[in-house]
Design a protein around this motif. Structure first.
Motif, short mmCIF file in Angstrom:
data_model
loop_
_atom_site.label_atom_id
_atom_site.label_comp_id
_atom_site.label_asym_id
_atom_site.label_seq_id
_atom_site.Cartn_x
_atom_site.Cartn_y
_atom_site.Cartn_z
N LYS A 58 9.35 -4.72 -36.00
CA LYS A 58 8.30 -5.61 -36.49
C LYS A 58 6.93 -5.24 -35.94
O LYS A 58 6.17 -6.09 -35.46
CB LYS A 58 8.65 -7.07 -36.18
N MET A 59 6.62 -3.94 -36.00
CA MET A 59 5.30 -3.46 -35.57
C MET A 59 4.98 -2.15 -36.27
O MET A 59 5.88 -1.44 -36.72
CB MET A 59 5.25 -3.29 -34.05
N LYS A 60 3.69 -1.87 -36.39
CA LYS A 60 3.22 -0.63 -36.99
C LYS A 60 3.18 0.45 -35.91
O LYS A 60 2.47 0.31 -34.92
CB LYS A 60 1.82 -0.84 -37.58
N LEU A 61 3.94 1.51 -36.11
CA LEU A 61 4.04 2.56 -35.10
C LEU A 61 3.04 3.69 -35.33
O LEU A 61 2.56 4.30 -34.37
CB LEU A 61 5.45 3.14 -35.08
N CYS A 62 2.75 3.98 -36.60
CA CYS A 62 1.83 5.09 -36.87
C CYS A 62 1.18 4.90 -38.24
O CYS A 62 1.72 4.23 -39.11
CB CYS A 62 2.55 6.44 -36.80
N HIS A 63 0.01 5.49 -38.38
CA HIS A 63 -0.69 5.48 -39.65
C HIS A 63 -0.44 6.81 -40.35
O HIS A 63 -0.49 7.86 -39.71
CB HIS A 63 -2.20 5.30 -39.43
N ARG A 64 -0.17 6.80 -41.63
CA ARG A 64 0.01 8.04 -42.38
C ARG A 64 -0.57 7.84 -43.78
O ARG A 64 -0.49 6.76 -44.34
CB ARG A 64 1.47 8.47 -42.46
N GLY A 65 -1.14 8.88 -44.27
CA GLY A 65 -1.77 8.81 -45.59
C GLY A 65 -2.79 9.92 -45.74
O GLY A 65 -2.78 10.92 -45.03
N ARG A 66 -3.71 9.73 -46.67
CA ARG A 66 -4.71 10.76 -46.94
C ARG A 66 -5.61 11.03 -45.75
O ARG A 66 -6.13 12.14 -45.58
CB ARG A 66 -5.57 10.34 -48.13
N SER A 67 -5.82 10.02 -44.94
CA SER A 67 -6.70 10.19 -43.77
C SER A 67 -6.01 10.93 -42.63
O SER A 67 -6.64 11.25 -41.63
CB SER A 67 -7.17 8.82 -43.28
N GLY A 68 -4.71 11.20 -42.79
CA GLY A 68 -3.98 11.94 -41.76
C GLY A 68 -3.02 11.06 -40.98
O GLY A 68 -2.84 9.87 -41.28
N PHE A 69 -2.39 11.66 -39.99
CA PHE A 69 -1.38 10.98 -39.18
C PHE A 69 -1.97 10.56 -37.84
O PHE A 69 -2.69 11.33 -37.21
CB PHE A 69 -0.19 11.92 -38.96
N ALA A 70 -1.67 9.34 -37.41
CA ALA A 70 -2.16 8.86 -36.11
C ALA A 70 -1.20 7.80 -35.57
O ALA A 70 -0.69 6.97 -36.32
CB ALA A 70 -3.56 8.29 -36.24
N ILE A 71 -0.96 7.84 -34.29
CA ILE A 71 -0.09 6.87 -33.65
C ILE A 71 -0.89 5.64 -33.26
O ILE A 71 -2.06 5.74 -32.87
CB ILE A 71 0.60 7.50 -32.40
N THR A 72 -0.29 4.45 -33.39
CA THR A 72 -0.96 3.21 -33.01
C THR A 72 -0.78 2.97 -31.52
O THR A 72 0.01 3.64 -30.85
CB THR A 72 -0.39 2.02 -33.79
N ASP A 73 -1.50 1.98 -30.99
CA ASP A 73 -1.35 1.64 -29.57
C ASP A 73 0.08 1.17 -29.29
O ASP A 73 0.68 1.56 -28.28
CB ASP A 73 -2.34 0.54 -29.18
N GLN A 74 0.62 0.31 -30.19
CA GLN A 74 2.00 -0.12 -30.02
C GLN A 74 2.95 1.07 -30.14
O GLN A 74 3.94 1.16 -29.41
CB GLN A 74 2.34 -1.18 -31.07
N GLY A 75 2.64 1.97 -31.08
CA GLY A 75 3.47 3.16 -31.27
C GLY A 75 3.53 4.03 -30.03
O GLY A 75 4.58 4.60 -29.71
N GLU A 76 2.41 4.14 -29.31
CA GLU A 76 2.37 4.93 -28.08
C GLU A 76 3.28 4.31 -27.02
O GLU A 76 4.01 5.03 -26.31
CB GLU A 76 0.94 5.02 -27.56
N LYS A 77 3.27 2.98 -26.93
CA LYS A 77 4.13 2.31 -25.94
C LYS A 77 5.59 2.48 -26.30
O LYS A 77 6.45 2.68 -25.43
CB LYS A 77 3.76 0.83 -25.86
N VAL A 78 5.90 2.41 -27.62
CA VAL A 78 7.29 2.62 -28.06
C VAL A 78 7.72 4.05 -27.76
O VAL A 78 8.85 4.30 -27.34
CB VAL A 78 7.42 2.33 -29.56
N TYR A 79 6.81 5.01 -27.95
CA TYR A 79 7.12 6.41 -27.68
C TYR A 79 7.45 6.60 -26.19
O TYR A 79 8.44 7.27 -25.85
CB TYR A 79 5.93 7.29 -28.07
N GLN A 80 6.65 6.02 -25.31
CA GLN A 80 6.90 6.16 -23.87
C GLN A 80 8.23 5.52 -23.49
O GLN A 80 8.99 6.07 -22.67
CB GLN A 80 5.75 5.54 -23.07
N SER A 81 8.53 4.37 -24.09
CA SER A 81 9.81 3.71 -23.81
C SER A 81 10.97 4.53 -24.34
O SER A 81 12.06 4.56 -23.75
CB SER A 81 9.82 2.31 -24.43
N THR A 82 10.74 5.19 -25.48
CA THR A 82 11.79 6.04 -26.06
C THR A 82 12.11 7.21 -25.14
O THR A 82 13.29 7.54 -24.93
CB THR A 82 11.33 6.58 -27.44
N LEU A 83 11.08 7.83 -24.58
CA LEU A 83 11.29 8.93 -23.63
C LEU A 83 12.12 8.46 -22.44
O LEU A 83 13.03 9.15 -21.97
CB LEU A 83 9.95 9.48 -23.14
#
Length: 306
Positions: A58-83
């Motif tokens: 229930k959160m946005k992890l990353c932005h994707r589209g014509r403007s390119g790919f980018a990780i969100t602040d919440q996505g960064e925290k999820v990534y660190q927890s995943t590691l």
């Protein structure tokens, strides 16, 4: 209980771990397109997996589209927890292996492509003796790029890897394995066929199309590649061989890999005294990894092949 505290089920299953592994690769690759090769699944499947994970959390992890790919602040925290989670899983496996002195478990290895024909093939011999020593061990081999091998050893997905000399990462231990010589080749249909004993100038070589690798290589090897007229690229050495065998391209191949076609008189090395380079291969393991008896046993068998 507040819904925010019950996003994930009480027990994480293989499906959840799979989604997190996909997410990790996407973030480290910098997007969906770049992660297709390593994950070996389609872009729509990757997108569906990330959407499922976002729905689950229930959160946005990353932005994707014509403007390119980018990780969100919440996505960064999820990534660190995943590691942290994936690292803890590997630590658990290692601790179980350490407790079980009968050497039962898995050995996960990453290898770059087309090493099996090398005459100095210590990997095959050492895996054979390991299997005799520990018949219950399950051996899993992944054929992936050097960068992917380094990343997988660092995060604990792989116990051991074999990579060419490119760089030295602080979190890895490197041990010399062997050197591999590559020479410039053309096929029997090429105008330069049978020129292996003749010196050929750079200007002559530039008259002919050539295929070069598009994977990272040391500067000294890139210097040789720059002398060629590059009109094609390949992600691996088998792809190089495909194009050289067309008769339309020159290209460098490992001598041991090319030998099968040289013996059939289908390939010939060109100006072999000058057009060559050596690649140094290393084994890598993670520094500070938990004790793993299976890995230690394999490294012992590999050392014996010297």
């Amino acid at each position: 209980m507040n819904e925010k505290n019950t996003l994930l089920p009480r027990q994480l299953g293989d499906t959840h771990i799979r989604l997190l592994r996909i997410y990790k690769v996407v973030i480290e690759s910098g997007g969906f397109a770049a992660s297709e090769i390593e994950l070996n699944i389609s872009r729509p499947a990757i997108s569906a997996a990330i959407s499922e994970l976002e729905s689950l959390l229930k959160m946005k992890l990353c932005h994707r589209g014509r403007s390119g790919f980018a990780i969100t602040d919440q996505g960064e925290k999820v990534y660190q927890s995943t590691l942290q989670l994936l690292g803890n899983l590997e630590n658990f496996r290692s601790e179980m292996n350490a407790i079980n002195t009968d050497l039962v478990g898995e050995l996960n290895i990453g290898i770059t492509d087309n090493l099996v024909t090398n005459e100095q093939q210590r990997l095959t011999r050492s895996l054979s003796t390991l299997k005799l020593r520990a018949p219950e061990v399950v051996i899993n081999i992944r054929m992936i790029s050097p960068n992917a091998i380094e990343a997988a050893v660092l995060d604990g997905q792989l116990h051991f890897g074999v990579v060419p000399e490119l760089r030295s990462l602080s979190g890895l231990t490197y041990s010399s394995l062997y050197q591999e010589r590559s020479q410039l080749y053309c096929s029997e249909e090429h105008p330069l066929f049978d020129k292996n004993n003749e010196a050929i100038s750079d200007s002559t070589l530039c008259e002919y199309d050539a295929v070069i690798p598009n994977y990272p290589q040391p500067i000294k090897i890139k210097h040789q590649q720059k002398k060629l007229k590059s009109t094609a690229t390949s992600t691996d050495r088998e792809g190089l061989a495909f194009l050289i065998l067309t008769g339309r391209f020159l290209g460098f191949l490992p001598v041991h890999f090319a030998q099968q076609w040289v013996a059939q008189n289908r390939l010939c090395s060109i100006d072999s005294h000058n057009r060559y380079f050596d690649t140094h291969f290393f084994t890598i393991t993670r520094k500070g990894a938990r004790e793993n008896l299976i890995l230690e046993a394999y490294l012992e068998e590999l050392e014996k092949t010297l």
